[in-house]
Design a protein around this motif. Structure first.
Motif, PDB file in Angstrom:
ATOM      1  N   VAL A   1       0.851  -1.188   0.000  1.00 42.98           N
ATOM      2  CA  VAL A   1       0.000   0.000   0.000  1.00 42.98           C
ATOM      3  C   VAL A   1       0.889   1.241   0.000  1.00 42.98           C
ATOM      4  O   VAL A   1       1.963   1.258   0.596  1.00 42.98           O
ATOM      5  N   ALA A   2       0.447   2.290  -0.720  1.00 39.17           N
ATOM      6  CA  ALA A   2       1.176   3.560  -0.659  1.00 39.17           C
ATOM      7  C   ALA A   2       1.007   4.091   0.754  1.00 39.17           C
ATOM      8  O   ALA A   2      -0.090   4.057   1.308  1.00 39.17           O
ATOM      9  N   SER A   3       2.084   4.562   1.366  1.00 41.37           N
ATOM     10  CA  SER A   3       2.029   4.862   2.798  1.00 41.37           C
ATOM     11  C   SER A   3       1.028   5.938   3.147  1.00 41.37           C
ATOM     12  O   SER A   3       0.580   6.040   4.262  1.00 41.37           O
ATOM     13  N   LYS A   4       0.678   6.805   2.181  1.00 32.04           N
ATOM     14  CA  LYS A   4      -0.239   7.896   2.493  1.00 32.04           C
ATOM     15  C   LYS A   4      -1.652   7.383   2.747  1.00 32.04           C
ATOM     16  O   LYS A   4      -2.448   8.032   3.415  1.00 32.04           O
ATOM     17  N   LYS A   5      -1.955   6.232   2.170  1.00 29.19           N
ATOM     18  CA  LYS A   5      -3.333   5.757   2.261  1.00 29.19           C
ATOM     19  C   LYS A   5      -3.616   5.213   3.653  1.00 29.19           C
ATOM     20  O   LYS A   5      -2.788   4.642   4.266  1.00 29.19           O
TER      21      LYS A   5
END
Lengths: 403, 236
Positions: free
Chosen positions: A399-403
């Motif tokens: 997962v992209a860390s921002k999500k």
């Protein structure tokens, strides 16, 4: 922890899981009922025809099946009888002498099949005495005859009438004798009922001059006794002049009918499996998609894909196992009910069945092997379907860390 | 001692058409025990930098050396294992496992690392106390407030004693009281356990309490300032 996670994931959407489990339960119950009914029908047909006439297999002289002549008859000896009595699973056996003759009344003559039987043995094994629809079964007195229902109608024969049989005896001797009709018999098979005259074995042997000789020994097995095993047990003790003829070869029409029912059984069960597969697949797709982000997070924090795949596999397995076990347990009382209270046919359908010599009832067979088979198949299908989710996980990105 | 070294790290989208530089030759060193904020406007490359350092995203060029290994050259199971053994993640949206309790979420990474049961349980207890959620150990994420969930996420990230923790806007979804509380906890753990914290943020409260503030603009480092000593942070 993986098992705990799988179990809890399963109950995240309780309603969906229960609906899927319910569809598995119903599919298994339906598959079990269908299989048990059709297996019961097969058994019913075999019991009606094999159990009454041919026997599960027959001992014959080599060459008799190809040339049903008295020349291929034989004299049963003590060692043969000992071998039959010593074979496990055999309920009983009888001696028969079969040949053809012209049957004549004062008005008509007709070609017939003459069968000499041991009345007492047949009474215990095939229940011929219960097939008498008019008059009496063969008694102590000699020169009595039972006439098939169809033949009696065609020749206008009644109980008490005289019947003359004329034909060729053993080694070309002439055969002729007169009999009193003691009863009219209905065996169920139209072929037999339209042609058969049944005599006591000793009367038939006297008629054909085939003293002490028989043409076949029909052998009847105990319920649920594997035919192949009984034959395998018997064969080493048989003289090489004899052959063992299984009913499947003697009654090809019945064999084909059973094959047809088996094919129908497979088609129906496969259709059920296809339907249930879509239901399970739908659940797996929904479970995989709604949790894709969560799975990506697990991947990000260090959970290996193989462990995630195992987790999803266990979830599907749990769901299928739950449904399969419930389906297994629920099937027994239903299938057993139809065994005790078989479906009964009436009217023309019943007449149709009876005309083929089959009782017009459709009992189920309670066979835990059938239940286990369907349970295992559902489990295997579920595991195969979870390949979809396993494949999705194999192409997962963190997962992209921002999500 | 450097824990992380980035050398000429670039991340370029559409390199063959109209190149967009999410990161442009970023050279940074992070030492053990740092408490560093990466700041900058939206689109400046903060999250991309954290993703690349954390092995969640590839870089187009450059290297990210962690303990002498270039993690950009790791792939598949090795990269997953590397993340598991060396990096703790704190996500903006907490991203706890919904079917596990607070205690089980904290335990989870230690379980994946095959910690012995007793050691794992002791550490979980210690972390629950450290983040002030001892009485919520059996609660599921849905039974916790946003601030509590983020505290569990921090505890989860720190429980296995990673080399460093990457936190992407950890206070973005929290009210000010919860955000202050979380910062206190992160700072305390940073000082007590000497774990390196690198976080992206827009939050002035977080920026104020960071020891080092790196500013990114258009994928480039435009400033790198040391602003608090360890003693000052401890006093705060």
């Amino acid at each position: 922890m993986i098992i705990k996670l799988s179990w809890r994931n399963l109950w995240r959407n309780r309603r969906r899981t229960l609906i899927t489990v319910a569809s598995i339960v119903f599919a298994i119950i339906l598959a079990n009922i269908m299989d048990s009914l059709l297996l019961g029908l097969n058994k019913q047909m075999v019991d009606s025809l094999v159990g009454v006439y041919s026997g599960h297999f027959q001992i014959q002289q080599e060459g008799y099946w190809e040339d049903k002549s008295l020349h291929n008859s034989f004299v049963p000896n003590d060692s043969l009888e000992t071998a039959l009595e010593g074979t496990e699973g055999i309920k009983g056996f009888s001696y028969r002498l079969e040949s053809v003759a012209l049957a004549a009344t004062n008005k008509m003559t007709k070609g017939t099949l003459v069968m000499g039987i041991d009345p007492d043995k047949e009474k215990n094994i095939t229940g011929f005495d219960k097939k008498i629809i008019q008059g009496n079964y063969l008694g102590e007195t000699n020169n009595q005859a039972l006439v098939g229902k169809g033949l009696a109608e065609k020749m206008n024969i009644s109980v008490g009438d005289s019947l003359v049989l004329v034909g060729e005896g053993y080694h070309g001797a002439s055969a002729a004798d007169k009999y009193e009709v003691s009863g009219i018999i209905r065996l169920g098979s139209p072929d037999l009922d339209n042609n058969i005259v049944i005599l006591k074995l000793e009367d038939a042997q006297f008629l054909y001059g085939a003293y002490d000789r028989v043409t076949s020994i029909p052998v009847f097995l105990r319920p649920n006794q594997p035919q192949e095993q009984a034959i395998a047990n018997l064969k080493p003790n048989l003289n090489t002049d004899f052959i063992v003829k299984p009913w499947q070869e003697m009654l090809p029409m019945l064999t084909q009918s059973i094959g047809l029912i088996d094919a129908l059984r497979v088609i129906i069960v496969v259709l059920l499996y296809v339907l249930i597969s879509f239901s399970i697949l739908g659940t797996i797709i929904m479970m995989a998609h709604e949790r894709m982000t969560e799975l990506r997070i697990l991947l990000s924090i260090g959970m290996r894909k193989k462990v995630m795949q195992l987790m999803v596999l266990i979830e599907t397995f749990f769901m299928a196992l739950f449904g399969a076990v419930l389906g297994f347990l629920a099937s027994y009382p239903i299938v057993n009910y139809f065994k005790v209270n078989p479906i009964q046919f009436r009217g023309k359908v019943a007449d149709g069945w009876e005309s083929f010599g089959i009782d017009p009832i459709m009992p189920t067979t309670v066979d835990f092997g059938v239940f286990t088979k369907h349970t295992l198949i559902i489990l295997v299908i579920s595991i195969l379907l979870s390949i979809y989710a396993i494949h999705q996980i194999s192409s997962l990105k963190p997962v992209a860390s921002k999500k | 001692m450097n824990v992380i070294e980035t050398k000429d790290v670039s991340k370029i989208y559409n390199p063959d058409t109209i190149p967009v530089y999410a990161l442009n030759k970023v050279n940074l060193n992070f030492e053990k025990g740092e408490f560093t904020a990466i700041v900058g406007p939206s689109g400046s490359g903060k999250t991309t930098l954290l993703n690349v350092i954390g092995g969640l995203d590839d870089a187009s060029n450059g290297s990210v050396m962690i303990d002498g290994s270039d993690i950009l050259k790791l792939s598949g199971g090795k990269l997953i294992d590397f993340r598991l053994r060396h990096i703790g993640f704190v996500f903006q949206a907490y991203n706890l496992i919904p079917v596990l309790s607070a205690k089980e979420n904290i335990e989870f990474i230690m379980l994946l690392q095959n910690w012995p049961t007793k050691k794992r349980e002791d550490r979980t207890k210690e972390m629950l106390e450290a983040v002030g959620l001892k009485d919520k150990s059996g609660s599921k994420p849905s039974q916790l407030s946003g601030g509590q969930q983020q505290r569990v996420a921090v505890a989860r990230a720190l429980a296995s004693k990673p080399r460093f923790v990457l936190a992407d806007e950890p206070t973005a979804n929290l009210d000010s009281k919860s955000a202050e509380n979380l910062l206190d906890i992160m700072l305390k753990l940073n000082l007590e356990e000497h774990i390196t914290f690198i976080f992206s943020t827009h939050d002035p409260r977080v920026i104020k309490r960071a020891r080092r503030v790196i500013t990114l603009e258009d994928g480039k480092v435009v400033s790198d300032i040391q602003q608090n000593t360890e003693q000052e942070l401890a006093r705060q």
